[in-house]
Scaffold this active site. Sequence first.
Site, short mmCIF file in Angstrom:
data_model
loop_
_atom_site.label_atom_id
_atom_site.label_comp_id
_atom_site.label_asym_id
_atom_site.label_seq_id
_atom_site.Cartn_x
_atom_site.Cartn_y
_atom_site.Cartn_z
N TYR A 1 -7.28 -5.85 9.77
CA TYR A 1 -7.05 -6.36 8.41
C TYR A 1 -7.33 -7.86 8.33
CZ TYR A 1 -5.15 -6.22 3.71
OH TYR A 1 -5.01 -6.28 2.34
N TYR B 1 0.87 -1.19 0.00
CA TYR B 1 0.00 0.00 0.00
C TYR B 1 0.90 1.23 0.00
CZ TYR B 1 -4.06 -2.88 1.27
OH TYR B 1 -5.08 -3.80 1.27
N LYS C 1 -12.43 -5.08 2.44
CA LYS C 1 -13.50 -5.52 3.35
C LYS C 1 -14.85 -5.84 2.70
CE LYS C 1 -11.12 -5.50 7.02
NZ LYS C 1 -10.54 -6.83 7.20
N PRO D 1 -12.50 0.11 -1.27
CA PRO D 1 -11.79 -1.18 -1.23
C PRO D 1 -10.45 -1.16 -0.50
CG PRO D 1 -11.72 -0.25 -3.44
CD PRO D 1 -12.59 0.64 -2.64
C1 LIG Z 1 -15.70 -3.42 -9.71
C2 LIG Z 1 -15.64 -3.84 -8.26
C3 LIG Z 1 -14.40 -4.10 -7.68
C4 LIG Z 1 -14.33 -4.48 -6.34
N1 LIG Z 1 -13.11 -4.71 -5.78
C5 LIG Z 1 -13.03 -5.05 -4.48
C6 LIG Z 1 -11.79 -5.27 -3.86
O1 LIG Z 1 -10.74 -5.17 -4.47
N2 LIG Z 1 -11.79 -5.61 -2.53
C7 LIG Z 1 -12.94 -5.75 -1.82
O2 LIG Z 1 -12.89 -6.08 -0.63
N3 LIG Z 1 -14.12 -5.55 -2.38
C8 LIG Z 1 -14.20 -5.20 -3.69
N4 LIG Z 1 -15.41 -5.00 -4.25
C9 LIG Z 1 -16.58 -5.21 -3.42
C10 LIG Z 1 -16.97 -6.69 -3.37
O3 LIG Z 1 -16.80 -7.27 -4.64
C11 LIG Z 1 -18.42 -6.75 -2.88
O4 LIG Z 1 -18.44 -6.22 -1.59
C12 LIG Z 1 -19.03 -8.16 -2.91
O5 LIG Z 1 -19.21 -8.61 -4.21
C13 LIG Z 1 -20.36 -8.14 -2.17
O6 LIG Z 1 -21.00 -9.37 -2.32
P1 LIG Z 1 -22.59 -9.45 -2.36
O7 LIG Z 1 -22.90 -10.88 -2.51
O8 LIG Z 1 -23.15 -8.70 -1.22
O9 LIG Z 1 -23.02 -8.63 -3.66
P2 LIG Z 1 -22.68 -8.87 -5.19
O10 LIG Z 1 -21.38 -9.55 -5.36
O11 LIG Z 1 -22.87 -7.56 -5.86
O12 LIG Z 1 -23.77 -9.89 -5.67
C14 LIG Z 1 -25.11 -9.51 -5.92
C15 LIG Z 1 -25.72 -10.47 -6.91
O13 LIG Z 1 -27.07 -10.13 -7.08
C16 LIG Z 1 -27.40 -10.14 -8.46
N5 LIG Z 1 -28.54 -9.25 -8.64
C17 LIG Z 1 -28.55 -7.89 -8.64
N6 LIG Z 1 -29.78 -7.44 -8.84
C18 LIG Z 1 -30.57 -8.52 -8.97
C19 LIG Z 1 -31.95 -8.68 -9.21
N7 LIG Z 1 -32.77 -7.64 -9.36
N8 LIG Z 1 -32.44 -9.93 -9.28
C20 LIG Z 1 -31.62 -11.01 -9.13
N9 LIG Z 1 -30.31 -10.91 -8.93
C21 LIG Z 1 -29.80 -9.68 -8.83
C22 LIG Z 1 -26.11 -9.70 -9.12
O14 LIG Z 1 -26.05 -10.10 -10.49
C23 LIG Z 1 -25.07 -10.40 -8.27
O15 LIG Z 1 -24.77 -11.68 -8.75
C24 LIG Z 1 -15.49 -4.60 -5.58
C25 LIG Z 1 -16.73 -4.35 -6.17
C26 LIG Z 1 -16.80 -3.97 -7.50
C27 LIG Z 1 -18.14 -3.66 -8.10
#
Ligand SMILES: Cc1cc2nc3c(=O)[nH]c(=O)nc-3n(C[C@H](O)[C@H](O)[C@H](O)COP(=O)(O)OP(=O)(O)OC[C@H]3O[C@@H](n4cnc5c(N)ncnc54)[C@H](O)[C@@H]3O)c2cc1C
Length: 387
Positions: A382, A200, A295, A291
């Site tokens: 962390y 970092y 977390k 990010p």
């Molecule tokens: C581009 C990007 C980069 C990231 N990089 C990091 C990182 O480096 N480090 C880190 O800690 N975190 C990172 N994050 C955050 C991390 O990826 C998320 O916190 C994590 O994916 C959360 O998981 P979740 O299951 O809550 O939501 P999500 O992973 O967003 O899953 C939600 C799911 O619901 C589905 N969905 C949405 N709407 C609907 C609907 N209406 N009907 C049915 N299904 C639906 C989506 O398609 C998806 O599959 C990043 C996020 C993004 C967007």
Amino acid sequence: MRTQVGIIGAGPSGLMLAQLLRQVGIESVIIEQRSRPYIENRIRAGVLEYEVAQLLRQSGVGARMDKIGLPHGGTSLLFGGEMHRIDFRDLTGKEVMVYSQHEVVRDLVAARVESGAPLLFECSDVAVEGFASGDAKIHFVHDGRAETLHCDFIAGCDGFHGVCRPSMPDGHLTFFDRVYPFSWLGILADAPPSAEELIYANHENGFALLSMRSPTVSRLYIQCDADEDLAEWPDHRIWEELDTRLQHPGFHLNTGKITQKGITPMRSFVTEPMQCGALFLVGDAAHIVPPTGAKGLNSAMADAVALSRALELHYAHKNHDGLENYSKHCLRRIWKVQRFSWWMTTMLHRSGEDGFSHRLQLAELDYVASSRTARKSLAENYVGLPL
Ligand SMILES: Cc1cc2nc3c(=O)[nH]c(=O)nc-3n(C[C@H](O)[C@H](O)[C@H](O)COP(=O)(O)OP(=O)(O)OC[C@H]3O[C@@H](n4cnc5c(N)ncnc54)[C@H](O)[C@@H]3O)c2cc1C
């Protein structure tokens, strides 16, 4: 159609919730709007907290992680051209696991498919209804047919842009957020990582992060403007800027083909409460973090664990305390995670601050580097708070 728990979203939180519920004999149906290849190739997070890695093992989906994941016993802060290692193993007795989010998703999808339990891809027109009046339903279209799934409970695991949070009644939710005046330009490159652990960096040109996904794939980020135009960043400019910001004695930046390039906005966001009647928000649907502290994925998993425990208590022991206290329990943890992510973000990024604020930032870094107590606090957060 009827089930005990209707889960909207097959991200890490929805898939893990389903896996945990299945282990204790609670039925669920997962409704996902995207296709299986799409969710299995969506590149996002990559650092698993100690207890989240344990959770994957205990849930029966840790084998590939243990084979190809990279355990990291520390990380480094780079400022003033000097490296300062934070030794997680020494400070906490724990480590983190570098293992891509899409690999976690693949493992959980494979387990779900193998179990034969329902996981419906490519659902459209998903809507929730009746959750506040004891008649929870999910409407959706699958394979061209309109369906209604009746559920005891609905888990809104549908991410930040999903339908569950906006479906809560007007005035029920309060939102807290902070939008940062910068973003991250991130790349994935076919290049062996230039260091064994994450770095970092706080550089006068801005923050940089050296990370990795495997022994042959680097994940690298540089701080950029919030409204940055990706077209202004040809590959050679990104490599030059990474080399400048990560430079320190003995360092050589490995370069290679850039296979993915994108800009991630930086935002902190929390919804209170995280439930309404039979509808529970889980993961990004309820909160997002910048990010910097790695977390997002870990917090989503923590909510899934909390909801699965509360549902188990409800079904197995007719005890509703866990469900009633779900928001309170999750928010207590998430606000500590928000604090840590905000602290790491403000300590490491440059935002055109005045001289006084900049000197405070350097003093903060110097304090962390020179005090075992401060390093221990960083390490404890962390590697992850208890699930
Ligand atoms: C581009 C990007 C980069 C990231 N990089 C990091 C990182 O480096 N480090 C880190 O800690 N975190 C990172 N994050 C955050 C991390 O990826 C998320 O916190 C994590 O994916 C959360 O998981 P979740 O299951 O809550 O939501 P999500 O992973 O967003 O899953 C939600 C799911 O619901 C589905 N969905 C949405 N709407 C609907 C609907 N209406 N009907 C049915 N299904 C639906 C989506 O398609 C998806 O599959 C990043 C996020 C993004 C967007």
